[in-house]
Each structure stands twice: as structure tokens, then as C-alpha cells.
Design an enzyme around this catalytic site. Structure first.
Site, PDB file in Angstrom:
ATOM      1  N   ASP A   1     -57.904 -66.384  79.916  1.00 36.49           N
ATOM      2  CA  ASP A   1     -58.334 -66.370  80.971  1.00 36.49           C
ATOM      3  C   ASP A   1     -58.427 -67.754  82.092  1.00 36.49           C
ATOM      4  OD1 ASP A   1     -60.158 -64.845  83.632  1.00 36.49           O
ATOM      5  OD2 ASP A   1     -62.125 -65.091  82.019  1.00 36.49           O
TER       6      ASP A   1
ATOM      7  N   ASP B   1     -54.387 -77.317  75.835  1.00 37.31           N
ATOM      8  CA  ASP B   1     -54.172 -78.788  77.430  1.00 37.31           C
ATOM      9  C   ASP B   1     -53.028 -79.009  77.512  1.00 37.31           C
ATOM     10  OD1 ASP B   1     -54.742 -79.549  74.477  1.00 37.31           O
ATOM     11  OD2 ASP B   1     -55.082 -81.355  74.926  1.00 37.31           O
TER      12      ASP B   1
ATOM     13  N   TYR C   1     -65.477 -63.674  74.236  1.00 39.78           N
ATOM     14  CA  TYR C   1     -65.894 -63.078  74.461  1.00 39.78           C
ATOM     15  C   TYR C   1     -66.967 -62.451  74.019  1.00 39.78           C
ATOM     16  CZ  TYR C   1     -63.778 -65.161  79.334  1.00 39.78           C
ATOM     17  OH  TYR C   1     -63.026 -66.283  79.831  1.00 39.78           O
TER      18      TYR C   1
ATOM     19  N   LYS D   1     -55.322 -73.502  70.120  1.00 38.72           N
ATOM     20  CA  LYS D   1     -55.804 -75.345  69.999  1.00 38.72           C
ATOM     21  C   LYS D   1     -56.043 -75.503  68.444  1.00 38.72           C
ATOM     22  CE  LYS D   1     -58.128 -78.775  71.674  1.00 38.72           C
ATOM     23  NZ  LYS D   1     -56.933 -80.121  72.479  1.00 38.72           N
TER      24      LYS D   1
END
Ligand code: NAI
Length: 342
Positions: free
Chosen positions: A228, A204, A124, A171
Site C-alpha cells: 500500500d 526500508d 489489514y 522485513k
């Protein structure tokens, strides 16, 4: 003491839910002078800018703002006002409590976890470029400084809220440098909080865990993009976006806003659920130290949900925004005569 608070009504349903929240805070007898400032699409049309300088000046002066959602054009047009505000004011921690409400059937009974999202960098940061026609590139910016401070915030928050565990969502198996750095900062910070369990989960697997058994979650700390997405997933677990509040916290200023967006599909119809912004207002009152008023509003909202007859359309009811707000204000009045059950 009268508080001066910046109020940004925003776009779409923003003015409707802001009006509701203002009414509830006033009904709780918190003396507030609202400094109203426009930002977003409405002001862009009039003045050719989405975030006039006086909005930032007002928040810097007042330290606290209540904000309605602001729409962002997809794939073109102006940069997100929300992202700009967070970056300009360095509102580095975005706190989003995901809690079930009485009578609103959650996917899992007693869901109650909190997402602490890094709010200033990651994908972002807006570092995107078109390398050549057909090839676009975006930079994922992760720094030690921003990762460390948000992890520290999450552990401090967990301590304050009497929480047992902070889980980092990452991740780092794939993004070894960026997510690897975030994870490393988390591990370093967690060592300073031995009384709080530190856990790690890949993003995930976290999404699956949230849908399978959200009760196992306590406090989550994660990067901007994952936070988000997971907070909307969290909202879906407890009844929808009409419910989940949020706070953007910086070292100096704080801006309180719901997780939801401007909901253009229902804007102007008077049917938006104001609960998420009212609850954001409760977070704001806690931030200001107005604990009694915050608790009174929480009890009034809980009471309205427990009664069950006044619900907005997103939760299967027929009440308008105003009718729901009236019910909360009425319940608040009742607390002044006899306290409602905690
Ligand atoms: P959205 O959150 O505005 O709406 C998604 C769905 O949830 C819609 O069906 C909407 O009607 C419903 N919904 C949302 N809030 C509700 C409420 N309080 N009561 C009842 N139903 C509600 O997400 P969407 O449509 O993806 O985004 C619309 C605009 O909002 C976009 O321009 C987006 O960029 C912006 N946005 C702004 C945010 C902010 O200001 N912090 C956050 C998220 C999106």
C-alpha cells in the site's frame, strides 16, 4: 457480446472519474451494460450500511467490477469498504503498474515496474483490540496459503508480461516469524520459476532504492501494508496519484480501481485526473480479452499526453476532467480512421 459489469462510483471524485472511464470504454466500442451500485459513505447515510449485499451479489454474478474510490473514516467509524470487498471476494492479488507517461516528467526516465501486493491479510486483517486504556494491540496475520498464492501470482504475472525479475519486499530481519514466513513462501515458489530471477530486499532499503533508482525495479511482490505504502511512493515517482491504475484479482472475480483515494480536497470541482481509472479500465479490458480496445485506449491516452496541451491540474494543466476525457475520446475516434503511433 455485451459485457455486464458492476460499476461502483464510490465517494469524492469517484463518480467523476468513473463517468470519464465509462465514456472512454464506450468510445472504444466495447459493448457494456453497467450495473451501478452505491457503496461507502453515501449509502451509509441512506441505509445505515456501507456495503449493501447486492453489491457483492452483483460482482459475484458479473465477475468483473470497475470501482471508484471509497473514503474511510480515520481512527473511528466504519471498517474500510475497500478492505471488506477484497476480503469478502478473496481478491488476493493487487496489481499496480507504475509507469511513466510521455511528457509527464518522471523522476527516472522509462520508469516501469509492477507491484503485486498481498490483499487479504497482514495488519489489514482488522485484528485490533484495546488491551487496556492507553494500550492497543494489532495482529499481523500472515499465512502460508495467502503468501504462497500471491507469490505464485507474481511469478505467473512476470512470465505473462515478459519480465525478468521478481523481488520480494520484506522485513524478515525484524519480524522473523511473519515476514520470515512470507519470505520462505517466496523462496519456495521462486524455485519453480528458474527462468525468472528472484531477488530479495528489505522494505526500508526498497523505499530508498525506489527514490534513488526506480529503473532497477521490475516486478515487486510484497505484503499488504508495505504494498500500500510503496505504491503511493511509486505514484509519486511518475507524476502522482492521478496516473497509477490497479487491479484486485481473485480466483473468480476481479475489481479494477485506481491507486488513489476519494480526494475530498478536489471532489465535485470537475478537475480530477481520470487517467488512473481509465488505465484501470484498460487493465479490465485486457482481463476480459478485449485486447484491441485496451490497446486503442492506451494509444489514445499516450497520444493526449504526447500532445501535451490537455492536462489536468495535478500535472500542471488547466483541463477539466471532461476536457481531458473529450481529448481521449477524440484521439480514439482518430484511431478508427488512421492508427495512432504505437
Ligand atoms: P487521496 O488519494 O484521495 O488524495 C491524495 C492527494 O492526491 C490529494 O491531494 C488529492 O487531491 C490527490 N489526488 C488523488 N487522486 C487524484 C486524481 N485522480 N486527480 C488529481 N488529484 C488526485 O488520498 P487521501 O486524501 O489520503 O484519502 C482520501 C480518502 O480516500 C480517505 O478516506 C481514504 O481512506 C480513501 N482511500 C480510498 C482508496 C480506495 O478506495 N481504494 C485508496 C486510498 C484512499
Amino acid at each position: 457480446m455485451t459485457y455486464t459489469i458492476t460499476l461502483i462510483p464510490g465517494d469524492g471524485i469517484g463518480p467523476e472519474v468513473c463517468e470519464a472511464t465509462k465514456r472512454v470504454i464506450e468510445a472504444a466500442d466495447v459493448p457494456v451494460k453497467w450495473e451501478v451500485h452505491e457503496a461507502g459513505a453515501a449509502v451509509a447515510e441512506k441505509r445505515g450500511m456501507t456495503l449493501p449485499p447486492e453489491v457483492l451479489e452483483s460482482i459475484r454474478r458479473n465477475k468483473v467490477a470497475l470501482k471508484g474510490p471509497i473514503g474511510t473514516p480515520i481512527g473511528k467509524g466504519f471498517k474500510s469498504v475497500n478492505v471488506t470487498l477484497r476480503q469478502e471476494l478473496d481478491l488476493y492479488a493487487n496489481v499496480r503498474p507504475v509507469r511513466s507517461l510521455p511528457g509527464v516528467e518522471p523522476r527516472f526516465e522509462g520508469t516501469d515496474f509492477h507491484i503485486v501486493r498481498e490483499n487479504t491479510e497482514d495488519l489489514y486483517a482488522g485484528l485490533e483490540l484495546m488491551m487496556m486504556p492507553g494500550v492497543a494491540q494489532g495482529v499481523k496475520l500472515i499465512t502460508d496459503r495467502c503468501s504462497t498464492r500471491v507469490c505464485e501470482y507474481a511469478f505467473e504475472y512476470a512470465q505473462q508480461q515478459n519480465r525478468k525479475r521478481v523481488t520480494v519486499v520484506h522485513k524478515a530481519n525484524i519480524m522473523k516469524l511473519t515476514d520470515g514466513l512470507f519470505l520462505e513462501c517466496f523462496r519456495r515458489v521462486s524455485a519453480k520459476y528458474p527462468a525468472i530471477e528472484a531477488a530479495e530486499i528489505i522494505v526500508d532499503a526498497c523505499a530508498m532504492q525506489m527514490v534513488k533508482n526506480a529503473n532497477k525495479l521490475d516486478v515487486i511482490v510484497t505484503q499488504n501494508l508495505y504494498g500500500d505504502i510503496l505504491s503511493d511512493l511509486g505514484a509519486g515517482l511518475v507524476g502522482g496519484l492521478g496516473i497509477v491504475p490497479g487491479a484486485n484479482i481473485g480466483k473468480k472475480e476481479a475489481v479494477f480501481e485506481a491507486v488513489h483515494g476519494s480526494a475530498p480536497d478536489i471532489a465535485g470541482r470537475g478537475i480530477a485526473n481520470p487517467t488512473a481509472l481509465i488505465q484501470s479500465g484498460v487493465m479490465m479490458l485486457h482481463h476480459l480479452g478485449e485486447t484491441d480496445a485496451a490497446d486503442a485506449i492506451t494509444r489514445a491516452v499516450t497520444h493526449v499526453y504526447q500532445q501535451g496541451s490537455v492536462r489536468t491540474a495535478d500535472l500542471g494543466g488547466t483541463a477539466t476532467t471532461t476536457q481531458f476525457t473529450d481529448a481521449v475520446c477524440k484521439a480514439l475516434e482518430a484511431t478508427k480512421i488512421a492508427p495512432l503511433a504505437k
